[in-house]
Design a protein around this motif. Structure first.
Motif, PDB file in Angstrom:
ATOM      1  N   MET A 107       0.822  -1.185   0.000  1.00 51.47           N
ATOM      2  CA  MET A 107       0.000   0.000   0.000  1.00 51.47           C
ATOM      3  C   MET A 107       0.871   1.256   0.000  1.00 51.47           C
ATOM      4  O   MET A 107       0.586   2.193  -0.720  1.00 51.47           O
ATOM      5  CB  MET A 107      -0.916  -0.023   1.220  1.00 51.47           C
ATOM      6  CG  MET A 107      -1.913   1.094   1.205  1.00 51.47           C
ATOM      7  SD  MET A 107      -2.992   1.067   2.631  1.00 51.47           S
ATOM      8  CE  MET A 107      -1.975   1.818   3.837  1.00 51.47           C
ATOM      9  N   LEU A 108       1.933   1.230   0.798  1.00 54.16           N
ATOM     10  CA  LEU A 108       2.814   2.393   0.876  1.00 54.16           C
ATOM     11  C   LEU A 108       3.515   2.627  -0.460  1.00 54.16           C
ATOM     12  O   LEU A 108       3.553   3.758  -0.960  1.00 54.16           O
ATOM     13  CB  LEU A 108       3.828   2.206   2.007  1.00 54.16           C
ATOM     14  CG  LEU A 108       4.796   3.354   2.244  1.00 54.16           C
ATOM     15  CD1 LEU A 108       4.058   4.659   2.505  1.00 54.16           C
ATOM     16  CD2 LEU A 108       5.715   3.018   3.408  1.00 54.16           C
ATOM     17  N   GLU A 109       4.038   1.556  -1.052  1.00 55.62           N
ATOM     18  CA  GLU A 109       4.715   1.711  -2.343  1.00 55.62           C
ATOM     19  C   GLU A 109       3.739   2.187  -3.421  1.00 55.62           C
ATOM     20  O   GLU A 109       4.083   3.031  -4.239  1.00 55.62           O
ATOM     21  CB  GLU A 109       5.382   0.402  -2.763  1.00 55.62           C
ATOM     22  CG  GLU A 109       6.620   0.084  -1.959  1.00 55.62           C
ATOM     23  CD  GLU A 109       7.373  -1.130  -2.477  1.00 55.62           C
ATOM     24  OE1 GLU A 109       6.959  -1.730  -3.485  1.00 55.62           O
ATOM     25  OE2 GLU A 109       8.396  -1.476  -1.848  1.00 55.62           O
ATOM     26  N   LEU A 110       2.520   1.656  -3.403  1.00 61.75           N
ATOM     27  CA  LEU A 110       1.511   2.088  -4.370  1.00 61.75           C
ATOM     28  C   LEU A 110       1.212   3.575  -4.201  1.00 61.75           C
ATOM     29  O   LEU A 110       1.103   4.307  -5.186  1.00 61.75           O
ATOM     30  CB  LEU A 110       0.232   1.261  -4.208  1.00 61.75           C
ATOM     31  CG  LEU A 110      -0.903   1.584  -5.171  1.00 61.75           C
ATOM     32  CD1 LEU A 110      -0.505   1.268  -6.613  1.00 61.75           C
ATOM     33  CD2 LEU A 110      -2.157   0.796  -4.787  1.00 61.75           C
ATOM     34  N   SER A 111       1.108   4.027  -2.966  1.00 64.41           N
ATOM     35  CA  SER A 111       0.863   5.457  -2.705  1.00 64.41           C
ATOM     36  C   SER A 111       2.019   6.319  -3.195  1.00 64.41           C
ATOM     37  O   SER A 111       1.806   7.364  -3.811  1.00 64.41           O
ATOM     38  CB  SER A 111       0.654   5.695  -1.205  1.00 64.41           C
ATOM     39  OG  SER A 111      -0.493   5.046  -0.749  1.00 64.41           O
ATOM     40  N   ILE A 112       3.243   5.879  -2.926  1.00 66.51           N
ATOM     41  CA  ILE A 112       4.420   6.638  -3.369  1.00 66.51           C
ATOM     42  C   ILE A 112       4.418   6.749  -4.883  1.00 66.51           C
ATOM     43  O   ILE A 112       4.531   7.853  -5.449  1.00 66.51           O
ATOM     44  CB  ILE A 112       5.722   5.965  -2.874  1.00 66.51           C
ATOM     45  CG1 ILE A 112       5.832   6.054  -1.355  1.00 66.51           C
ATOM     46  CG2 ILE A 112       6.948   6.588  -3.548  1.00 66.51           C
ATOM     47  CD1 ILE A 112       6.912   5.158  -0.748  1.00 66.51           C
ATOM     48  N   LEU A 113       4.269   5.622  -5.561  1.00 68.48           N
ATOM     49  CA  LEU A 113       4.280   5.621  -7.022  1.00 68.48           C
ATOM     50  C   LEU A 113       3.115   6.434  -7.579  1.00 68.48           C
ATOM     51  O   LEU A 113       3.269   7.186  -8.543  1.00 68.48           O
ATOM     52  CB  LEU A 113       4.232   4.189  -7.554  1.00 68.48           C
ATOM     53  CG  LEU A 113       5.438   3.310  -7.228  1.00 68.48           C
ATOM     54  CD1 LEU A 113       5.163   1.855  -7.601  1.00 68.48           C
ATOM     55  CD2 LEU A 113       6.692   3.818  -7.920  1.00 68.48           C
ATOM     56  N   GLY A 114       1.946   6.295  -6.969  1.00 68.32           N
ATOM     57  CA  GLY A 114       0.760   6.999  -7.447  1.00 68.32           C
ATOM     58  C   GLY A 114       0.884   8.511  -7.351  1.00 68.32           C
ATOM     59  O   GLY A 114       0.579   9.231  -8.306  1.00 68.32           O
ATOM     60  N   PHE A 115       1.337   8.996  -6.208  1.00 68.42           N
ATOM     61  CA  PHE A 115       1.477  10.449  -6.058  1.00 68.42           C
ATOM     62  C   PHE A 115       2.594  10.997  -6.941  1.00 68.42           C
ATOM     63  O   PHE A 115       2.473  12.084  -7.509  1.00 68.42           O
ATOM     64  CB  PHE A 115       1.701  10.832  -4.597  1.00 68.42           C
ATOM     65  CG  PHE A 115       0.429  10.826  -3.791  1.00 68.42           C
ATOM     66  CD1 PHE A 115      -0.654  11.628  -4.147  1.00 68.42           C
ATOM     67  CD2 PHE A 115       0.303  10.012  -2.687  1.00 68.42           C
ATOM     68  CE1 PHE A 115      -1.832  11.619  -3.416  1.00 68.42           C
ATOM     69  CE2 PHE A 115      -0.868   9.995  -1.947  1.00 68.42           C
ATOM     70  CZ  PHE A 115      -1.948  10.795  -2.308  1.00 68.42           C
ATOM     71  N   LEU A 116       3.683  10.238  -7.090  1.00 66.02           N
ATOM     72  CA  LEU A 116       4.780  10.713  -7.934  1.00 66.02           C
ATOM     73  C   LEU A 116       4.452  10.599  -9.420  1.00 66.02           C
ATOM     74  O   LEU A 116       5.079  11.266 -10.234  1.00 66.02           O
ATOM     75  CB  LEU A 116       6.082   9.983  -7.587  1.00 66.02           C
ATOM     76  CG  LEU A 116       6.622  10.300  -6.195  1.00 66.02           C
ATOM     77  CD1 LEU A 116       7.870   9.478  -5.908  1.00 66.02           C
ATOM     78  CD2 LEU A 116       6.901  11.786  -6.018  1.00 66.02           C
ATOM     79  N   LEU A 141      -5.914   1.995  -3.952  1.00 70.02           N
ATOM     80  CA  LEU A 141      -5.962   1.600  -5.362  1.00 70.02           C
ATOM     81  C   LEU A 141      -6.890   2.533  -6.145  1.00 70.02           C
ATOM     82  O   LEU A 141      -6.541   3.023  -7.227  1.00 70.02           O
ATOM     83  CB  LEU A 141      -6.435   0.153  -5.448  1.00 70.02           C
ATOM     84  CG  LEU A 141      -6.453  -0.530  -6.794  1.00 70.02           C
ATOM     85  CD1 LEU A 141      -5.037  -0.690  -7.333  1.00 70.02           C
ATOM     86  CD2 LEU A 141      -7.119  -1.888  -6.674  1.00 70.02           C
ATOM     87  N   LEU A 142      -8.065   2.807  -5.597  1.00 68.17           N
ATOM     88  CA  LEU A 142      -9.024   3.704  -6.259  1.00 68.17           C
ATOM     89  C   LEU A 142      -8.456   5.101  -6.467  1.00 68.17           C
ATOM     90  O   LEU A 142      -8.747   5.753  -7.473  1.00 68.17           O
ATOM     91  CB  LEU A 142     -10.305   3.831  -5.433  1.00 68.17           C
ATOM     92  CG  LEU A 142     -11.354   2.761  -5.564  1.00 68.17           C
ATOM     93  CD1 LEU A 142     -12.566   3.102  -4.708  1.00 68.17           C
ATOM     94  CD2 LEU A 142     -11.768   2.550  -7.007  1.00 68.17           C
TER      95      LEU A 142
END
Length: 174
Positions: free
Chosen positions: A1-10, A99-100
Motif C-alpha cells: 500500500m505504501l509503495e503504491l501510494s508513493i508511485l501513485g502520487f509521484l 488503489l481507487l
C-alpha cells in the motif's frame, strides 16, 4: 500500500519527501499512519529498483530538499500494479481505497472496469465480522447492541459501495 501510494502520487508530479508523506497521510493516515521509519526505507527500495529518481534542490530554509520523481520504469510498474492488484488490495478496504485513488492513471476503461469487477465479486461473497457454526452472523442475529451496530453499518456501507461499483462499471463499459 505504501509503495503504491508513493508511485501513485509521484506519477502526478515530482515531490519532496515531506510533501509526499503529507499526501500519503491525508489519503490513509487516519487509518494507517505512515512513519518516517516506513516511508524512507520504502523510497530507498524504489530508488534501488530504478522506479524512482532523486535529486537535491536548495531548500527554502537552510537544508536542501530531496526531490523524488517517477522514472519510466516506475510509471510502468505503477500501471502494472493498477492493472493486476494483489488480492489484499481488492479485499482490504483501506488498500482498495488507495488503489481507487490512482486507478484513473490506468487509461483503459476496460482495465479499470476489470479491477472494479474484482471488488464487486468480492463484495458479493457473504461475509461477516462474526460467525456462528461456520455461517456469517447477520445484524438481526447478533447477540448484543454493539455487534448489531457494527453489522448494520457494514451492511449499509457495503450496499452503497456495491451500488457505486455497478454504476462505475456500467459507465466504463459504455
Amino acid at each position: 500500500m505504501l509503495e503504491l501510494s508513493i508511485l501513485g502520487f509521484l506519477y502526478e508530479e515530482p515531490l519532496h519527501g515531506y510533501e509526499l508523506k503529507e499526501r500519503i497521510k491525508a489519503l490513509s493516515g487516519h487509518v494507517r499512519p505512515v512513519s518516517d521509519g516506513a516511508l524512507y526505507p520504502a523510497i530507498t527500495r524504489l530508488v534501488d529498483k530504478g522506479l524512482l529518481d532523486q535529486h537535491t534542490e536548495p531548500g527554502s530554509g537552510a537544508a536542501p530538499r530531496r526531490i523524488l520523481a517517477l522514472t519510466d520504469k516506475g510509471r510502468e510498474d505503477l500501471l502494472e500494479r493498477l492493472r493486476r492488484p494483489k488480492q489484499a488490495e481488492i479485499t482490504d478496504q483501506v488498500r482498495f481505497n488507495t488503489l481507487l485513488a490512482f486507478l484513473r492513471h490506468l487509461g483503459d476503461p476496460r482495465e479499470q472496469a476489470a479491477v472494479l469487477r474484482r471488488r464487486q465479486e468480492f463484495l458479493e461473497t457473504p461475509a461477516s465480522f462474526f460467525y456462528r457454526d461456520g455461517e456469517p452472523v447477520r445484524a438481526e442475529e447478533a447477540d448484543d447492541l454493539f455487534r448489531r451496530g457494527m453489522l448494520r453499518v457494514a451492511r449499509a456501507t457495503g450496499a452503497a459501495e456495491r451500488a457505486w461499483l455497478a454504476e462505475a462499471i456500467a459507465l466504463l463499459e459504455g
